[in-house]
Scaffold this active site. Sequence first.
Site, short mmCIF file in Angstrom:
data_model
loop_
_atom_site.label_atom_id
_atom_site.label_comp_id
_atom_site.label_asym_id
_atom_site.label_seq_id
_atom_site.Cartn_x
_atom_site.Cartn_y
_atom_site.Cartn_z
N ASN A 486 -20.97 -28.27 -11.43
CA ASN A 486 -21.07 -29.65 -10.92
C ASN A 486 -19.69 -30.19 -10.58
O ASN A 486 -19.49 -30.81 -9.53
CB ASN A 486 -21.73 -30.56 -11.96
CG ASN A 486 -23.24 -30.61 -11.78
OD1 ASN A 486 -23.76 -30.27 -10.73
ND2 ASN A 486 -23.95 -31.04 -12.83
N ASP A 495 -27.73 -29.25 -8.08
CA ASP A 495 -29.19 -29.34 -7.97
C ASP A 495 -29.77 -28.11 -7.29
O ASP A 495 -30.84 -27.61 -7.67
CB ASP A 495 -29.58 -30.60 -7.19
CG ASP A 495 -29.35 -31.88 -7.98
OD1 ASP A 495 -29.14 -31.78 -9.21
OD2 ASP A 495 -29.37 -32.98 -7.37
N GLU A 521 -30.24 -28.82 -17.11
CA GLU A 521 -30.28 -27.42 -16.70
C GLU A 521 -31.03 -26.56 -17.69
O GLU A 521 -30.88 -25.32 -17.70
CB GLU A 521 -28.83 -26.89 -16.51
CG GLU A 521 -28.06 -26.67 -17.79
CD GLU A 521 -27.42 -27.93 -18.38
OE1 GLU A 521 -26.55 -27.81 -19.22
OE2 GLU A 521 -27.80 -29.05 -17.96
#
Length: 600
Positions: A486, A495, A521
Amino acid sequence: MTQSLSPRVEAVFWFLLTATGYFLLASLSLHATKGADNIAAVWPPSGYFLALLLLMPSHARARLSAFAGMASASFAANLWGGVPPLSCIAYTLANACEAAVALWLIRRREVGELSFMVPRAVAGFCLAALGASVVSAAVAWALVEGLTGASADFFLSWLTTVLLGMLIVTPPIVMLARMIGTKAMDNASRAMKAEAAAILTLSGLVTIAAFSQSEFPLTFLPCMAVVAAAYRLGPFGAAAGMLIVTIITSLMTGQGYGPIAAIEEASKVKVLFLQFYLLSLLFTTLPLAAMLIVRQRLAKRLEQSNRWLLQAEAAALVGHWRVDLVGWSIRWSDQAYRIHGLVPGTPVDVNYSVEQYIAEDGVAVRKILEQAVRTGEPFEFQGRIRRADGEIRHVKSHGSIETGRGGRAIAIFGTVQDVTEIVENARILEAARSAAERVANTDMLTGLPNRRHTLAFLEKALEGAREHGAPLAVAIFDIDHFKRINDTHGHAMGDRVIHRVGQRAKAALRDEDMLGRIGGEEFVCILQRASAQAAEIVAERVRKAVETGTAAEDGLPQATVSIGLAVFDGELDIEELLHRADQALYAAKRDGRNRLRMAA
């Protein structure tokens, strides 16, 4: 008609009306019987006085005035007719008792107005008149017998004359007065008035023709005339026609004319035969007229009910049908035709109505109807019909079996309703509910079951494993170093990685297994009917699929997963099993990530 008068004036009014009418009728009756050995066939004053009592206000002042007027007129008429004073008093007392008893008996049965339109009320009136006549005859005979030694014939003669007087004279006066009071005659058309006048005039002429000669026994002609009056004019026509026939036959027989006067018997026998004739005619026409009125009312109610039924059927898309099992014919309502796409009145038969169902539904309908006929039980079925225009419609039927003597089925009655819109709406609602349920149970990012649905599925799987001993294992995994992905590539890329990991992991599972995302996640694999060894193989296949799959995707960063596996070992709830798998996941991370660890 006396509501605007003061009580005193009203009392005088009823006294004069009663006294005048009673005196005239009594005087005419006494004069008419001079030619028949003073034997009267009918005593009209009794009917006239009873009619006034039924029409006048129910308070005591009016009734006392009427009784005083009747007593004065009765005494005067009898005295003027040559009856001794003591006998005049006896006759007056008997007539007063007769009116009082008749009124009391009628008011006991009829609280409101006495209606000659109702058969039950007509029967009650006749019984009241008979009871009052018996009392009056008994009083007159007891008093006169002490004065003049009257015979038993006097009792019978008195009873029949006053009975006929009340039965024949009271009804037309009461009905005519009420017609005037309610302005019913004003509302009648000229044609109706002319028809009534013509029928009643014809009744009089026919009666005159029949009783003006004695060569032919034409006594049946007045009967036909009165029946016609009853049929066309109702109870008033019957009562008025009866009164006309009575007046003419009594006068002409008393003067020696007609077939009854020609009978070669004593005068009292002739009078008794005339009374029998009038009673027979009366008990034929008055009940007939009342029953005709009832029939007309029932016909109007039936017509109205049918009209409401057709309107209700059209509004609710419901029709009705009836199968005659004896004649093997079927009858549909107009709405049943419309449901089937046919013009109302189109000829149809029993087979046609069943053949409109599509093949598989038609077989079921036949079986249901055959079973209903055998058992006599109500039935219900729903199916699809092909209308005359080819359109498929959903219909629902309810029905019952009509049985005859011996319980044998003679007909089937049922309703048919077009429920196409209901079925379509139910289908749409079910689809919407299923869609809503899918949305509520699905993780929007990965398309996998969400946390709520996954835990509910695990709860059922754990219950099955605990009750039936089926193998069960749970694998929890998350993406290694996902925060770094991220931070380095952005949340949008993160995503995409989550979505791809979920798809690769799902593809590596068996058909009976389930994969769900429980947050961030983190994922959970529920491995049903899997031993420890089989669960370990499947979990390892998931790990490798993620590792190799994501590496091969252009533009996606490398991703691996760490997996903790726990096999069901009698845990009481899913929290214990998930906790063991979670501890194994931490062990996999401590040992370097991208690996599988089995819970102890």
